[in-house]
Motif scaffolding. Sequence first.
Motif, PDB file in Angstrom:
ATOM      1  N   SER A 777       0.840  -1.208   0.000  1.00 48.08           N
ATOM      2  CA  SER A 777       0.000   0.000   0.000  1.00 48.08           C
ATOM      3  C   SER A 777       0.866   1.246   0.000  1.00 48.08           C
ATOM      4  O   SER A 777       0.577   2.231  -0.716  1.00 48.08           O
ATOM      5  CB  SER A 777      -0.913  -0.001   1.223  1.00 48.08           C
ATOM      6  OG  SER A 777      -1.758  -1.132   1.218  1.00 48.08           O
ATOM      7  N   GLU A 778       1.953   1.244   0.812  1.00 45.47           N
ATOM      8  CA  GLU A 778       2.832   2.415   0.867  1.00 45.47           C
ATOM      9  C   GLU A 778       3.524   2.629  -0.491  1.00 45.47           C
ATOM     10  O   GLU A 778       3.675   3.775  -0.954  1.00 45.47           O
ATOM     11  CB  GLU A 778       3.893   2.226   1.957  1.00 45.47           C
ATOM     12  CG  GLU A 778       3.358   2.216   3.379  1.00 45.47           C
ATOM     13  CD  GLU A 778       2.705   0.886   3.732  1.00 45.47           C
ATOM     14  OE1 GLU A 778       2.853  -0.082   2.927  1.00 45.47           O
ATOM     15  OE2 GLU A 778       2.035   0.802   4.779  1.00 45.47           O
ATOM     16  N   GLU A 779       3.948   1.532  -1.125  1.00 46.93           N
ATOM     17  CA  GLU A 779       4.609   1.655  -2.420  1.00 46.93           C
ATOM     18  C   GLU A 779       3.636   2.151  -3.482  1.00 46.93           C
ATOM     19  O   GLU A 779       4.013   2.910  -4.379  1.00 46.93           O
ATOM     20  CB  GLU A 779       5.213   0.313  -2.819  1.00 46.93           C
ATOM     21  CG  GLU A 779       6.432  -0.079  -2.002  1.00 46.93           C
ATOM     22  CD  GLU A 779       6.954  -1.448  -2.360  1.00 46.93           C
ATOM     23  OE1 GLU A 779       8.191  -1.614  -2.440  1.00 46.93           O
ATOM     24  OE2 GLU A 779       6.128  -2.376  -2.570  1.00 46.93           O
ATOM     25  N   LEU A 780       2.386   1.732  -3.408  1.00 47.17           N
ATOM     26  CA  LEU A 780       1.388   2.220  -4.366  1.00 47.17           C
ATOM     27  C   LEU A 780       1.193   3.722  -4.228  1.00 47.17           C
ATOM     28  O   LEU A 780       1.103   4.454  -5.224  1.00 47.17           O
ATOM     29  CB  LEU A 780       0.059   1.494  -4.153  1.00 47.17           C
ATOM     30  CG  LEU A 780      -0.033   0.053  -4.654  1.00 47.17           C
ATOM     31  CD1 LEU A 780      -1.315  -0.587  -4.186  1.00 47.17           C
ATOM     32  CD2 LEU A 780       0.041   0.014  -6.187  1.00 47.17           C
ATOM     33  N   VAL A 781       1.120   4.209  -2.947  1.00 48.46           N
ATOM     34  CA  VAL A 781       0.959   5.645  -2.719  1.00 48.46           C
ATOM     35  C   VAL A 781       2.173   6.400  -3.242  1.00 48.46           C
ATOM     36  O   VAL A 781       2.060   7.449  -3.888  1.00 48.46           O
ATOM     37  CB  VAL A 781       0.742   5.915  -1.208  1.00 48.46           C
ATOM     38  CG1 VAL A 781       0.766   7.426  -0.937  1.00 48.46           C
ATOM     39  CG2 VAL A 781      -0.573   5.328  -0.741  1.00 48.46           C
ATOM     40  N   ALA A 782       3.383   5.870  -2.957  1.00 45.78           N
ATOM     41  CA  ALA A 782       4.599   6.526  -3.427  1.00 45.78           C
ATOM     42  C   ALA A 782       4.670   6.552  -4.946  1.00 45.78           C
ATOM     43  O   ALA A 782       5.078   7.558  -5.558  1.00 45.78           O
ATOM     44  CB  ALA A 782       5.821   5.810  -2.848  1.00 45.78           C
ATOM     45  N   PHE A 783       4.280   5.456  -5.594  1.00 50.42           N
ATOM     46  CA  PHE A 783       4.321   5.392  -7.065  1.00 50.42           C
ATOM     47  C   PHE A 783       3.305   6.360  -7.662  1.00 50.42           C
ATOM     48  O   PHE A 783       3.572   7.033  -8.658  1.00 50.42           O
ATOM     49  CB  PHE A 783       4.037   3.964  -7.534  1.00 50.42           C
ATOM     50  CG  PHE A 783       4.133   3.799  -9.018  1.00 50.42           C
ATOM     51  CD1 PHE A 783       5.325   4.019  -9.692  1.00 50.42           C
ATOM     52  CD2 PHE A 783       3.008   3.439  -9.763  1.00 50.42           C
ATOM     53  CE1 PHE A 783       5.417   3.871 -11.065  1.00 50.42           C
ATOM     54  CE2 PHE A 783       3.100   3.293 -11.138  1.00 50.42           C
ATOM     55  CZ  PHE A 783       4.297   3.511 -11.789  1.00 50.42           C
ATOM     56  N   GLU A 784       2.118   6.467  -7.026  1.00 47.70           N
ATOM     57  CA  GLU A 784       1.094   7.409  -7.486  1.00 47.70           C
ATOM     58  C   GLU A 784       1.603   8.835  -7.374  1.00 47.70           C
ATOM     59  O   GLU A 784       1.372   9.662  -8.263  1.00 47.70           O
ATOM     60  CB  GLU A 784      -0.179   7.219  -6.663  1.00 47.70           C
ATOM     61  CG  GLU A 784      -1.352   8.061  -7.150  1.00 47.70           C
ATOM     62  CD  GLU A 784      -2.610   7.809  -6.344  1.00 47.70           C
ATOM     63  OE1 GLU A 784      -3.711   8.009  -6.889  1.00 47.70           O
ATOM     64  OE2 GLU A 784      -2.493   7.412  -5.158  1.00 47.70           O
TER      65      GLU A 784
END
Length: 803
Positions: A777-784
């Motif tokens: 979830s954290e990586e998805l937010v960072a990628f977004e």
Amino acid sequence: MLGRAVYAFGRPQKLGSLAAPNRRSPQLPTRRITTSSVLRSTSIRYPDVAPTTEGVAAALAKIGSARRTSQKIGVSPMPKTHSTSSSNGKPRPASMKQPPDNAASSSAFSAAWTDVAPTLSKLNSVRYPEDTEQILAVLSSIRLSSRRLGFLLDMLLQSGRIKLTTFLAKHFLETRDRFYVSSALRNPLSRMLEENHIKEVESILRVAPPPPSSYGTDPYSTFLKTNFSEIILRYISDEQAEKALGIFRHATKHDIPVSTDALNHLGILLLGQGDLKEANRIFDKLISMGKNPSPSFCAHLIAACEMSGDSKHFVGDSFESIALQSGVSREALDTALVEALIKFGQFDRAWSLKLDLDKRGISPNLTLLAYTRLRASRVKAGDYLGAWKLLEEIATITNSKVHESVIVEVLEMAAERGDSEFVRALSRKHEAEGNFLSKPFYSCLVTALSKSKNDEEAMGYLQVWRETTTKPDRPDLKDYVSTLINLSEGADDEVVANSVAKNIEIVKQWLYEEGLLSGQEWSELAEQFVWEGKPENSERVLELAPKLGIQVDPGRCLRVLLESYMEEGKQEEITRLAHKMEHLTSNDYSWHLDLMIAYFTMQEERMARKHLDKIVSAAKNSNSASPPIPAAVVKKILQALHEFYKLDSVLNFWRLAHTDLRALLNASVYRAMMEIMLKSKDRLAAVEIVNQAIRRAKAGKLKLNHQFCSFVLSGLVAPGLRTLLKKAEAKMNTDGGSLSDAVASLPEIKEFLSSMSDSDRRWFSLDEPKDDAYLSSEELVAFESWLKTFSDSKLQNAHSPFA
């Protein structure tokens, strides 16, 4: 091309010569002592060194002693026969004879040797061509008779001095009396031809003076005619038309006669190589000489002219009429014409002419090759009766049996046409000759009987076949199904339908006993019928399987059928197939996708949209009975709409897939959609596709990994990098190893990676994806967040089609 097997030295070898040769009674082996054998034993043969005079004298003493001994004990030397093959293993023309045995009498041989020994000794002391002046000095002192001169040249030939012999022969032809030299060269030239020194003989003949203007039967004219004709026949036997034609032109230019036999076969060879113009000149030459062209030459001219569309000659007369006027009989001409027509590929006319000759009681004496080619043409034309007639003729002439495989070839043609009487008769004849009926015979019998609607007899033979043969020869699934298909053709009548239903039950029990009720095997059989060019049988397999309680994969079979019809451009068959199989394919998305692509390929947009609508209708959220659209199908639909239709259609279907359809959307689908947008040069739309994927991933409906991020990065930041990555993947698949190793070998990618910022490099990975290596979830937010920063800085003035 005139085949060497058919025209050996221009003389056709007929089937009559194929019979077994007469067996001679065995003879006691006798050792034959000749001058040649002794000469070979007393020296090493090479071009410029001959045996010494002393060695030959000693050898002559051995010959005389051995012959006297053989006469005392009553053993006669083995007679010298005319060989039928030359030194290179090829057939020799009948006109070529072995040189006479100059040592037939020891006293005569000794006398001849005494005369030539001094000259031979002088020639042995010099080398050719280094000592040409000394050789000419020796020649100027020669005072030998023509027989002694021939003996001298023969001795040089036997010692292997071919070049020196050739030089001497040319010198004598240019400087001595032509009649004297022709008598001397008769045997040496024959020996040179026998040993296949054709080029040397040709070079000798080309310097020969022309014959007298009023030549006829004088020895010199005969000498030239014999040897020039022999050279031409030699080149004909090797199919060297240009060389044979060159010799003929030289002879014509210098008024040197050539035999009629050589001219006829030269003409045939030229026609076989497509040189109608030169063959026509040969024909004119024969007519002007007052000679009759052979029936074979005339027949070949007629066949060649018919192929070229020009059958006229002289003042409107045809070659046929000229041949008949010159004394060639109609029977001989027609007989030769059959083989000529076969040679030029005019099989229908050849067959028609042969049938006409058969009615007249004339049997054309064809070569085995001609019979074989004519039979093959009848097989290709589907004339199994004609093919069988030719097979029987070949068997009669060669006194042999027809091979079973050839019989089966004819039987299969007859079976396909439902000629049960012919198949029965041929099978009974095969059995009467003491043979067992093999699987192909039973198959042809059952096929012929089922096609001719002899239901009971066909089923009876099928039962006998399966009960009387061992496992490898028993009927297989194809035999059972083909029988049912043939019996069910035209089963509209109620009686026929009842009979078919009864046969289906019988075959179903047999299939159960044989273990042939697998849906996989039936699907493979349906494909096999398509590859054999029988798509209608494949459709019947799909119809027949449910009646036997067998579950087949209709999509697999139908796709093969569809490909077959598309290759042949049969649009009507595709439409008929789609309508006929609609009850089996209502929820088969792949089948409708294949039809959509097929119609798009054939530029039938209306029909393509119709099948796309069927997919959409079946996958509506309100239709819970239908399965969701597989991700692979969604991906192919997007790619097909982009390739064959407009971008608006791609976007419309994409919106439907997200809102109103039950479709499985995985990362590969989003990658495909993003790539379509990038190809359309709309990077903002591509970013929106990625945002949709991130939102679904955050909602737990999609899983993304670092490979997806790398694809996005390479597509947005450096579109050319995707091409390089594909190149690296191809290198990895070829050479093995990891993707990182493949990338390390490509300097372009290394240069790009070194220029990336730290924030960009974080989302670029070359590691192999793992099943559980998904973004958190954290990586998805960072990628977004990274994607938003990239969009704001690079795409702030762009317009999105999703807005």
